[in-house]
Motif scaffolding. Sequence first.
Motif, PDB file in Angstrom:
ATOM      1  N   TYR A  58       0.823  -1.210   0.000  1.00 45.01           N
ATOM      2  CA  TYR A  58       0.000   0.000   0.000  1.00 45.01           C
ATOM      3  C   TYR A  58       0.862   1.267   0.000  1.00 45.01           C
ATOM      4  O   TYR A  58       0.461   2.305  -0.557  1.00 45.01           O
ATOM      5  CB  TYR A  58      -0.945  -0.011   1.197  1.00 45.01           C
ATOM      6  N   ILE A  59       2.034   1.179   0.600  1.00 42.36           N
ATOM      7  CA  ILE A  59       2.960   2.314   0.551  1.00 42.36           C
ATOM      8  C   ILE A  59       3.420   2.555  -0.894  1.00 42.36           C
ATOM      9  O   ILE A  59       3.479   3.697  -1.357  1.00 42.36           O
ATOM     10  CB  ILE A  59       4.176   2.063   1.472  1.00 42.36           C
ATOM     11  N   PHE A  60       3.713   1.462  -1.617  1.00 42.54           N
ATOM     12  CA  PHE A  60       4.097   1.588  -3.020  1.00 42.54           C
ATOM     13  C   PHE A  60       2.923   2.097  -3.857  1.00 42.54           C
ATOM     14  O   PHE A  60       3.114   2.875  -4.800  1.00 42.54           O
ATOM     15  CB  PHE A  60       4.591   0.251  -3.563  1.00 42.54           C
ATOM     16  N   LEU A  61       1.712   1.665  -3.520  1.00 38.29           N
ATOM     17  CA  LEU A  61       0.527   2.159  -4.226  1.00 38.29           C
ATOM     18  C   LEU A  61       0.341   3.656  -4.000  1.00 38.29           C
ATOM     19  O   LEU A  61      -0.049   4.386  -4.913  1.00 38.29           O
ATOM     20  CB  LEU A  61      -0.726   1.407  -3.768  1.00 38.29           C
ATOM     21  N   SER A  63       2.688   5.796  -3.575  1.00 35.93           N
ATOM     22  CA  SER A  63       3.658   6.419  -4.468  1.00 35.93           C
ATOM     23  C   SER A  63       3.145   6.438  -5.907  1.00 35.93           C
ATOM     24  O   SER A  63       3.342   7.415  -6.641  1.00 35.93           O
ATOM     25  CB  SER A  63       4.996   5.670  -4.396  1.00 35.93           C
ATOM     26  N   LEU A  64       2.462   5.360  -6.304  1.00 37.40           N
ATOM     27  CA  LEU A  64       1.878   5.272  -7.643  1.00 37.40           C
ATOM     28  C   LEU A  64       0.811   6.348  -7.846  1.00 37.40           C
ATOM     29  O   LEU A  64       0.784   7.027  -8.877  1.00 37.40           O
ATOM     30  CB  LEU A  64       1.274   3.886  -7.856  1.00 37.40           C
ATOM     31  N   GLU A  68       0.519   9.657 -10.377  1.00 36.77           N
ATOM     32  CA  GLU A  68      -0.606  10.005 -11.251  1.00 36.77           C
ATOM     33  C   GLU A  68      -0.913  11.509 -11.148  1.00 36.77           C
ATOM     34  O   GLU A  68      -1.198  12.168 -12.154  1.00 36.77           O
ATOM     35  CB  GLU A  68      -1.848   9.197 -10.873  1.00 36.77           C
ATOM     36  N   LEU A  69      -0.864  12.037  -9.923  1.00 32.63           N
ATOM     37  CA  LEU A  69      -1.063  13.470  -9.742  1.00 32.63           C
ATOM     38  C   LEU A  69       0.050  14.260 -10.424  1.00 32.63           C
ATOM     39  O   LEU A  69      -0.186  15.305 -11.050  1.00 32.63           O
ATOM     40  CB  LEU A  69      -1.107  13.808  -8.247  1.00 32.63           C
ATOM     41  N   LEU A 142      13.124   1.236  -2.206  1.00 33.95           N
ATOM     42  CA  LEU A 142      12.236   0.990  -3.341  1.00 33.95           C
ATOM     43  C   LEU A 142      11.180   2.084  -3.500  1.00 33.95           C
ATOM     44  O   LEU A 142      10.634   2.269  -4.585  1.00 33.95           O
ATOM     45  CB  LEU A 142      11.549  -0.372  -3.181  1.00 33.95           C
ATOM     46  N   LEU A 143      10.914   2.806  -2.412  1.00 34.46           N
ATOM     47  CA  LEU A 143       9.951   3.894  -2.466  1.00 34.46           C
ATOM     48  C   LEU A 143      10.522   5.119  -3.177  1.00 34.46           C
ATOM     49  O   LEU A 143       9.850   5.741  -4.008  1.00 34.46           O
ATOM     50  CB  LEU A 143       9.521   4.262  -1.046  1.00 34.46           C
ATOM     51  N   PHE A 144      11.765   5.451  -2.878  1.00 39.48           N
ATOM     52  CA  PHE A 144      12.365   6.676  -3.421  1.00 39.48           C
ATOM     53  C   PHE A 144      13.184   6.437  -4.688  1.00 39.48           C
ATOM     54  O   PHE A 144      13.396   7.379  -5.465  1.00 39.48           O
ATOM     55  CB  PHE A 144      13.247   7.346  -2.362  1.00 39.48           C
TER      56      PHE A 144
END
Length: 310
Positions: A58-61, A63-64, A68-69, A142-144
């Motif tokens: 959900y943390i990766f989502l 970021s996704l 989009e924004l 993986l987030l940044f």
Amino acid sequence: MVNSSQVSHFTLGAYYDTGPLKWLYFVIILSVYILIVLSNLLLIIVICLNRTLHEPMYIFLCSLFMNELFGSTALFPMLLWEIIQDVHIITAFFCFLQIFLVHSYVSIQFVILAVISYDRYLAICHPLQYPTRMNTKKVLFLLFFPWFYAFAIVLVVVLLTSLLQLCEHSIVKVYCNNYSVVKLSCSDTSINNIYGLCVTFLTVVGPLVVMISTYVCILKVCFRGSKHTRHKALSTCAPHLASFLNFSFGVFFEVLGSRFSLQNLHSMVALVLSLYFLVVQPLFNPLIYGFKLTKVRELCKNMLHSAISH
């Protein structure tokens, strides 16, 4: 011939003379933009405020949805401004800024989708080792990583393009993209082309290999497991795969339309396809993740119900 750094503006030649209908188009596109912003913001807020969703996937989502924004902001404000103008001109600065934003959005999107597939691979194929293999340090990396990686490689793309000598100033698009500007060059573009191919390979082919290999492993586990295991794994992975295929479809047509003359396509159809990945994907992701992932769906319902009741 003039150096592109000396060019004051570019003409966006794909706009139609809509006459009095321009205000209708303006309202429709503004409504789409508002819908994109609200739907993605809702899911970001749901994930951030609910501790039960503070898991890697959900943390990766999150970021996704932020991407989009980011991608929508690269297109819609300028698109809305151009619609209500009689002369469709963009300054060189904003053209190169839009190139940077749009191409960064594409790169980030592919890498994040690959990261999500890798996360699902570890969760489904190595469930006992998942907490140690997807630890906090790796999650942060993986987030940044997709954002730093995309900004770095796309910055080089923009810098190389800005050094080219240009013969023309007209871009047959409603927004600036890198290849459209490169095609205006009178100078040697071999370095741009070679670097562009390398970026395409790293940004598209690399994540594609990761996704194919991870999903092959996931499918093997699904077919060996029970019916419940198969259903749970496939229901979790289906949104990611659908998102990847939808985005790849849009990017494929944009690349095809930029590099080849699609004479058999109506000009309006070609225009819509060129905007597909920037318009449909930001609407598609909140819809599919909001409906398919049970936790997210239920929490969204609860939040909206609470907001309405108060």
